[in-house]
Every structure is written in structure tokens, then in C-alpha cells.
Design a protein around this motif. Structure first.
Motif, PDB file in Angstrom:
ATOM      1  N   TRP A  61       0.827  -1.209   0.000  1.00 23.17           N
ATOM      2  CA  TRP A  61       0.000   0.000   0.000  1.00 23.17           C
ATOM      3  C   TRP A  61       0.864   1.264   0.000  1.00 23.17           C
ATOM      4  O   TRP A  61       0.570   2.211  -0.714  1.00 23.17           O
ATOM      5  N   MET A  62       1.937   1.260   0.774  1.00 25.13           N
ATOM      6  CA  MET A  62       2.807   2.435   0.829  1.00 25.13           C
ATOM      7  C   MET A  62       3.503   2.671  -0.511  1.00 25.13           C
ATOM      8  O   MET A  62       3.628   3.811  -0.970  1.00 25.13           O
ATOM      9  N   LEU A  63       3.937   1.590  -1.149  1.00 23.48           N
ATOM     10  CA  LEU A  63       4.591   1.715  -2.455  1.00 23.48           C
ATOM     11  C   LEU A  63       3.619   2.255  -3.502  1.00 23.48           C
ATOM     12  O   LEU A  63       3.969   3.148  -4.296  1.00 23.48           O
ATOM     13  N   LEU A  64       2.388   1.747  -3.493  1.00 19.22           N
ATOM     14  CA  LEU A  64       1.399   2.185  -4.472  1.00 19.22           C
ATOM     15  C   LEU A  64       0.996   3.639  -4.242  1.00 19.22           C
ATOM     16  O   LEU A  64       0.767   4.388  -5.202  1.00 19.22           O
ATOM     17  N   ALA A  85      -6.235   9.187  -6.610  1.00 23.39           N
ATOM     18  CA  ALA A  85      -4.955   8.488  -6.425  1.00 23.39           C
ATOM     19  C   ALA A  85      -5.054   7.485  -5.281  1.00 23.39           C
ATOM     20  O   ALA A  85      -4.495   6.376  -5.361  1.00 23.39           O
ATOM     21  N   VAL A  86      -5.774   7.840  -4.203  1.00 25.40           N
ATOM     22  CA  VAL A  86      -5.976   6.925  -3.072  1.00 25.40           C
ATOM     23  C   VAL A  86      -6.820   5.723  -3.501  1.00 25.40           C
ATOM     24  O   VAL A  86      -6.479   4.568  -3.205  1.00 25.40           O
ATOM     25  N   VAL A  87      -7.917   5.982  -4.197  1.00 20.80           N
ATOM     26  CA  VAL A  87      -8.790   4.895  -4.661  1.00 20.80           C
ATOM     27  C   VAL A  87      -8.027   3.971  -5.598  1.00 20.80           C
ATOM     28  O   VAL A  87      -8.097   2.736  -5.475  1.00 20.80           O
ATOM     29  N   LEU A  91      -7.287  -0.077  -5.120  1.00 18.77           N
ATOM     30  CA  LEU A  91      -7.749  -1.076  -6.092  1.00 18.77           C
ATOM     31  C   LEU A  91      -6.573  -1.876  -6.644  1.00 18.77           C
ATOM     32  O   LEU A  91      -6.663  -3.101  -6.801  1.00 18.77           O
ATOM     33  N   GLU A  92      -5.478  -1.178  -6.931  1.00 19.50           N
ATOM     34  CA  GLU A  92      -4.282  -1.875  -7.411  1.00 19.50           C
ATOM     35  C   GLU A  92      -3.724  -2.785  -6.320  1.00 19.50           C
ATOM     36  O   GLU A  92      -3.265  -3.907  -6.602  1.00 19.50           O
TER      37      GLU A  92
END
Length: 475
Positions: A61-64, A85-87, A91-92
Motif C-alpha cells: 500500500w505504501m509503495l502504491l 490516487a488513493v482509490v 484497487l491496485e
């Protein structure tokens, strides 16, 4: 010093996000645990058993979040950009986590827990970033966290830039002054701000004045003058931006930075060019509906073809070269509604056209057969164009394809009607069909091109049905 402070703030920001992700995971566990007896869901394992799961989630999550630019400055932008960007990151992350679970066969982790975590994480991170966004805006309105901007160029279009900056104090941009191309303006004020010097004085101004950013507002055709100034900004470690004035607010084109063959390009494109998914769905709709109609109406089309051949000599299908997407020529098919060789008589009748402009239409065209009048009134003559749609030369909805002799006479801005694939039906067919005059036909086509959406296509298809049934405006 400033760069070190920014790096320190970003680290604090990322630690705050990590804490929120941990809280979101813990909250998801508690909520899921409490809901188990009410929703008759399987009981979760003890919290300690999910430490491995969180060990996967936290770095992913931090990397994304980092890759989706949530730690860049959103000064002067909409907070919806950072929310998206958060959403997108979540999702990714969910997709990547699912792939890891599948590859490593980690089936013991509860999927409902992961889904609940994602929704809580999106809500929590979005709330955090909105609060930070609004908080920074409030601080800037109070005269803190400001950026002093030097504007290079005094062109009249700079007036819009100055007004925008002054109207939005929440961005924290403050105009320090100007550089000009004209020596006589030095020392005076333009748009209410002092002109420090000419372009060649940039190094001295950056050395003597407090400048955080340089904005180049020169006309796009003068960008060759900007390059040495950009090198000065790079040398001094000052951020710089270029205002591109090629498109105004009412333009139907969008500007973006593209990369083709490792070459950076400043690209201008109509907004629909970016709607790849919608255009793909439009094509899928064309293929699906045209295929179904061709199969379902095949017996009807065979009967019509036979009747045409019986009434008058000549082929049942009329073929004519017309202008398609961006002027591409293609052969359009229709059921023949005129006597054989009717095109040769066109020049003798063109002065009797009932439609203004280069388009030729006659209410009582002597070339039309009795069966042809019925086919035109019911629009059955258009059925073979479903084959053009299936081939990709036409669409179900779009500007009407005109014969080359008419299309070549359309010039100037009206040529924009060719920027979309032609269609069997469109705006002008839903507003009078052949009853509409040339000026209205073109305005309808341009309105469709400029405001296209998949929903508009669906609406026009639905509106076409009663128009055809009631034979409105058929000629």
C-alpha cells in the motif's frame, strides 16, 4: 535546506499514512469480528494470526501510494485528484494482493476482511488528505506557506494568469514580479507588479530576489527563447513551469505530455481521444447490434432486393464512394431507390435542390422509383449500411456520410464533422432528417462531435426509433 525540510515532511506524511493503514486494518478486523454472529459469517482467527497478512499489505500500500503521486504537491489542484490516487492505489493493492494469495496459495486469509479493510482504508486516507488539503489552503490564506513566483513574459494573455493567481489565495502563489522582452518596460509596473528586468537578467534576479518558482508565459512559438532561461533555473535549483497558450478555455482540444519512441511530445488532442474505453464500447455496440440486425433482417433484405430488381433494371444495391473518418473514402451501400444511372442526371437537377448549401435534396425527385419512395420514407433503404458498420467504416450513430461531390465543398470549421466516424443516424436525423437546412445539418454534426459520449449515442438511437416509425422528414 528547503529540500531537506520537504523530504522530512514527506517522511512524516508517509508515516501518518502507515499509521492510518494499520488503524484501518485493525478497525476492519474488529468490525468484521463483531458482525460475524449477526451476518452468520465464519469466525475470524485471532488477531495475531493476521500479522503476516498485514506484513504483505503495509509495504504494498505504501509503495502504491508513492507510485500514484500522493506525496507530490497538489497546490492549485482539485482534491479530487488526490482522492482518485488513493482509490486507485487501493484497487491496485487489492488486485496485487489477490495475485499473491493465488500464487502462494494463501487461502486461509479471510477475503471479506480484506475487502472491509480496503473500503475503510479508502475512506480514512481520503478523509486525511482532504483535511490536510483544506488545512494547507487555510494556512496559505493567512499568508503562510507561500511561493513567490516570477513571471517571464508580459504578453496580454498573462493578464488571465495574474487574475487566476489573485483570485485563488488558497494556492499560496504570490506574484513577485515580471521579466519582459521589451527594455522600455523595465522599472515600470505591468498588471500591477514590478518589471525587474529583461530575459537576460534572470540569473541576476534569481540571485537578488526571493523567488521560489519561475513561470514562463511566452507565446508557444517563442519557446526557443525559453530554453537558455530554463538552464538558468536548473543551475539555480529553481522550479520552473511553462504556460501553453495554444488552447483557450473554449477549445475542444486537450493538451498533455506524451512520449513516443522515447521522444517527449507536447500533444494536442480532442477530449474524446482519451476516452479509449468509451470508444471501445461504442465499437462493441456497433458490432453487436449490426450483427444481430443483419441476421434478423436478412429475409426482409432479400425480399426488398428482389422487389427492386423486379420493378426496374439494375442492381438492387446502390454503391457510392463517401467521406468517412478524417476524409477516408469508403464505399457506402444502400438499397437502390432511383432509376439505374440516376447519378448522371444529378447535374441537370442540382439547381432544383430543396436544401441550401452543397447538399442536394429534392422533395419530388423524378429519379426516385415508386418503391424507392416507400423505402426512403421508412428508411429501409439504409439497411445495407449495417454492413458498413460491421466492417468499421461507419458507426450506428455519427455525422451523416456525404457523397464526395458534396463533402469536398464543405470547408473551414465545418470540416470538423469528419473527425468522427460517420453514422447511420445522428442529431440531424432526430431533428427533422431531410427537412433540415444545410446550416442546421452542419451545426447538429458539430454539436455531436464536440459533445460526444456513449450516453448520447444511446439516447440518439432511442430517439431514432419513433422518428423512423412516424416517417418524419423522410425524402
Amino acid at each position: 535546506m528547503i529540500r531537506e525540510r520537504i523530504n522530512f515532511i514527506v517522511k512524516l506524511y508517509s508515516l501518518l499514512d502507515l499509521a492510518i493503514i494499520l488503524c484501518a486494518f485493525s478497525t476492519a478486523y474488529v468490525v468484521r469480528h463483531e458482525l460475524s454472529p449477526f451476518l452468520h459469517l465464519p469466525e475470524l482467527m485471532p488477531m495475531a494470526e493476521y500479522f503476516l497478512l498485514f506484513a504483505f499489505i503495509a509495504p504494498i500500500w505504501m509503495l502504491l501510494l508513492y507510485l500514484n503521486n500522493t506525496y507530490l504537491s497538489y497546490r492549485g489542484k482539485s482534491y479530487w485528484a488526490v482522492i482518485w490516487a488513493v482509490v486507485k492505489s487501493n484497487l491496485e493493492g487489492l488486485s496485487l494482493l489477490s495475485l499473491i494469495f493465488f500464487v502462494l496459495k494463501l487461502h486461509s486469509f479471510n477475503r471479506s476482511l480484506v475487502l472491509m479493510f480496503m473500503f475503510i482504508c479508502v475512506a480514512a486516507l481520503s478523509l486525511e488528505k482532504i483535511l490536510l488539503f483544506k488545512g494547507l489552503e487555510r494556512i496559505r490564506k493567512q499568508g503562510k506557506n507561500l511561493k513567490r513566483v516570477l513571471i517571464v513574459g508580459t504578453d496580454q494573455k498573462v493578464d488571465m494568469l495574474v487574475k487566476r493567481i489573485n483570485q485563488h489565495p488558497e494556492t499560496g502563489f504570490v506574484i513577485a514580479g515580471f521579466l519582459t522582452e521589451y527594455p522600455e518596460e523595465v522599472g515600470h509596473k505591468v498588471y500591477g507588479y514590478k518589471v525587474f528586468g529583461v530575459y537576460e537578467d534572470l540569473y541576476r534576479i534569481l540571485h537578488d530576489e526571493i523567488i521560489d518558482e519561475v513561470v514562463f508565459a511566452s507565446p508557444i512559438f517563442a519557446l526557443h527563447k525559453v530554453r537558455p532561461l530554463l538552464e538558468v533555473c536548473e543551475l539555480m535549483g529553481i522550479n520552473s513551469r511553462i504556460v501553453v497558450d495554444a488552447c483557450n478555455e473554449t477549445s475542444n482540444f486537450r493538451l498533455y505530455l506524451d512520449n513516443i519512441l522515447d521522444i517527449s511530445l507536447l500533444s494536442f488532442s480532442s477530449s474524446r481521444e482519451a476516452q479509449f474505453l468509451s470508444l471501445g464500447l461504442k465499437r462493441a455496440m456497433d458490432v453487436g447490434i449490426s450483427t444481430v440486425l443483419l441476421v434478423a433482417l436478412a429475409p426482409v433484405m432479400l425480399v426488398i432486393a428482389a422487389l427492386i430488381r423486379l420493378q426496374s433494371p439494375g442492381p438492387a444495391i446502390f454503391k457510392q464512394v463517401r467521406s468517412g473518418l478524417n476524409g477516408r473514402r469508403f464505399v457506402m451501400y444502400k438499397f437502390r431507390t432511383m432509376i439505374n444511372g440516376a447519378e448522371a442526371l444529378r447535374n441537370k437537377l442540382k439547381t432544383q435542390s430543396d436544401v441550401s448549401g452543397p447538399i442536394f435534396k429534392m422533395v419530388h425527385d423524378p429519379r426516385i422509383t415508386s418503391l424507392g419512395k416507400f423505402l426512403r420514407r421508412t428508411s429501409l433503404d439504409e439497411l445495407p449500411q449495417l454492413w458498413n458498420v460491421l466492417k468499421g467504416e461507419m458507426s450506428l450513430v455519427g455525422p451523416r456520410p456525404l457523397p464526395l461531390v458534396e463533402s469536398t465543398q464543405i470547408t473551414g470549421r465545418d470540416r470538423r464533422r469528419l473527425s468522427m466516424k460517420p453514422g447511420i443516424t445522428g442529431l440531424w436525423q432526430c431533428h427533422g432528417r431531410s427537412n433540415t437546412q444545410y446550416e442546421h445539418l452542419i451545426s447538429f454534426d458539430l454539436e455531436y462531435v464536440d459533445n460526444w459520449s456513449l450516453l448520447l449515442d444511446v439516447k440518439l438511437l432511442m430517439k431514432t426509433i419513433p422518428v423512423v416509425i412516424r416517417c418524419i422528414g423522410a425524402m
